[in-house]
Write an enzyme that holds these catalytic residues in place. Structure first.
Site, PDB file in Angstrom:
ATOM      1  N   CYS A  74       0.862  -1.191   0.000  1.00  0.00           N
ATOM      2  CA  CYS A  74       0.000   0.000   0.000  1.00  0.00           C
ATOM      3  C   CYS A  74       0.891   1.230   0.000  1.00  0.00           C
ATOM      4  CB  CYS A  74      -0.872  -0.033   1.255  1.00  0.00           C
ATOM      5  SG  CYS A  74      -1.884   1.425   1.495  1.00  0.00           S
ATOM      6  N   CYS A 196      -1.255   3.828  -6.537  1.00  0.00           N
ATOM      7  CA  CYS A 196      -2.072   3.175  -5.505  1.00  0.00           C
ATOM      8  C   CYS A 196      -2.306   1.754  -5.996  1.00  0.00           C
ATOM      9  CB  CYS A 196      -3.396   3.920  -5.350  1.00  0.00           C
ATOM     10  SG  CYS A 196      -4.634   3.017  -4.380  1.00  0.00           S
TER      11      CYS A 196
HETATM   12  N1  DGL Z   1      -4.083   0.666  -1.894  1.00  0.00           N
HETATM   13  C1  DGL Z   1      -3.664   1.787  -1.193  1.00  0.00           C
HETATM   14  C2  DGL Z   1      -2.450   2.481  -1.798  1.00  0.00           C
HETATM   15  O1  DGL Z   1      -1.684   1.863  -2.500  1.00  0.00           O
HETATM   16  C3  DGL Z   1      -4.624   2.758  -0.572  1.00  0.00           C
HETATM   17  C4  DGL Z   1      -6.054   2.768  -0.920  1.00  0.00           C
HETATM   18  C5  DGL Z   1      -6.848   3.467   0.155  1.00  0.00           C
HETATM   19  O2  DGL Z   1      -7.022   4.690   0.112  1.00  0.00           O
HETATM   20  O3  DGL Z   1      -7.278   2.751   1.066  1.00  0.00           O
HETATM   21  O4  DGL Z   1      -2.217   3.636  -1.538  1.00  0.00           O
END
Ligand code: DGL
Length: 283
Positions: A74, A196
């Site tokens: 993430c 993301c």
């Molecule tokens: N998947 C996450 C990232 O790579 C975040 C998504 C979210 O806002 O929860 O930043």
């Protein structure tokens, strides 16, 4: 320790895009995946909250699953918590993800690159330093995409799927048009960084919108290679001769809706519903 699993976590299903790459790169390893969907979206929750969640999840993965390494799949959690995690667990091989600005600069022909990420990532000090580090290599147009990760989470829930798909289409059109013109002509953005891990799951919609000449850059494969390197260096690489099936190697947990994780795990990794479990409530 070599037999222990690698922990992987994200605010939700986005990190499954990283898990896909990890399981291909490391076919003999076991993985424990943690989808914190009950607390998503991280990108709109603030840095302190995301740091606290990252610490609680990591502690749980270490204490209950005895993980031998951790992949923070993430971008938002990496920006908010990787420093603290490294300080607290100096012995644990740890890999984070960040928007692939340098690889994008190397790929772009027009020298103009779009970057989409969560508000949390875009607002972070870590991202500001990353942008500074590529200064002069290309022009970057950065767009925070509020609502997009949440819509992608909801698209896995049968009762919300149609509405969520509609929302994804609208948000992608709105955000990409606000960024400027994509294409291979002079001054146009010919490369888009998916900053993301959730956004990898809307690559097809992005291609339909921007045209196939625009290159989409994500980080899953680079993260998987880096994980292999760290395991090798620590003498922790599992190298049993017969690769196991994905279902034998993976346990997935969610703090949110179990059916949502099961649908996403089936769709993106071909995993059976029994691989997915509800997370214990105390974490
Ligand atoms: N998947 C996450 C990232 O790579 C975040 C998504 C979210 O806002 O929860 O930043």
């Amino acid at each position: 320790m070599i037999e222990s699993p690698i922990g992987v976590f994200d605010s939700g299903i986005g990190g499954l895009s990283v898990l896909q790459a990890l399981q291909t790169e490391l076919p003999h390893e076991h993985f424990v995946y943690w989808a914190d969907s009950g607390h998503a979206p991280y990108g709109e929750k603030g840095e302190l909250f995301v740091r606290q969640r990252s610490l609680a999840i990591t502690q749980h993965l270490i204490e209950k699953h005895h993980i031998k390494a951790l992949v923070v799949a993430c971008n938002t959690a990496t920006a908010a918590a990787i420093h603290e995690l490294r300080t607290r667990y100096p012995q644990l091989p740890l890999v984070g993800v960040e928007p692939a600005l340098k690889p994008a600069a190397a790929l772009s022909q027009t020298g103009h690159i779009g970057v989409i990420a969560t508000r949390g990532t875009v607002a972070s000090d870590k991202f500001a330093r990353l942008l500074d580090s590529v200064e002069g290599q290309a022009q970057f147009t950065v767009q925070a995409c509020n609502g997009l990760a949440l819509a992608i989470e909801q698209s896995t829930l049968p009762q919300h799927a149609d509405e969520a798909q509609q929302r994804i289409t609208e948000l992608l059109a709105q955000y990409t048009s606000a960024m400027g013109t994509f294409g291979t002509g002079p001054g146009q953005m010919d490369t888009l960084v998916l900053g993301c891990t959730h956004y990898v799951f809307v690559e097809n919609q992005l291609r339909a919108l921007l045209g196939t000449d625009v290159q989409l850059v994500s980080t899953g494969n680079a993260v998987a290679r880096q994980t292999r390197r760290l395991l090798e260096a620590a003498g922790l690489l599992h190298s049993s001769p017969a690769p196991m099936s994905a279902a034998q190697r993976m346990s997935l947990f969610t703090t949110g809706d179990l059916h949502g994780l099961q649908a996403a795990a089936k769709r993106w990794l071909g995993l059976p519903p029994g691989s997915c479990h509800k997370a214990p409530p105390q974490v």
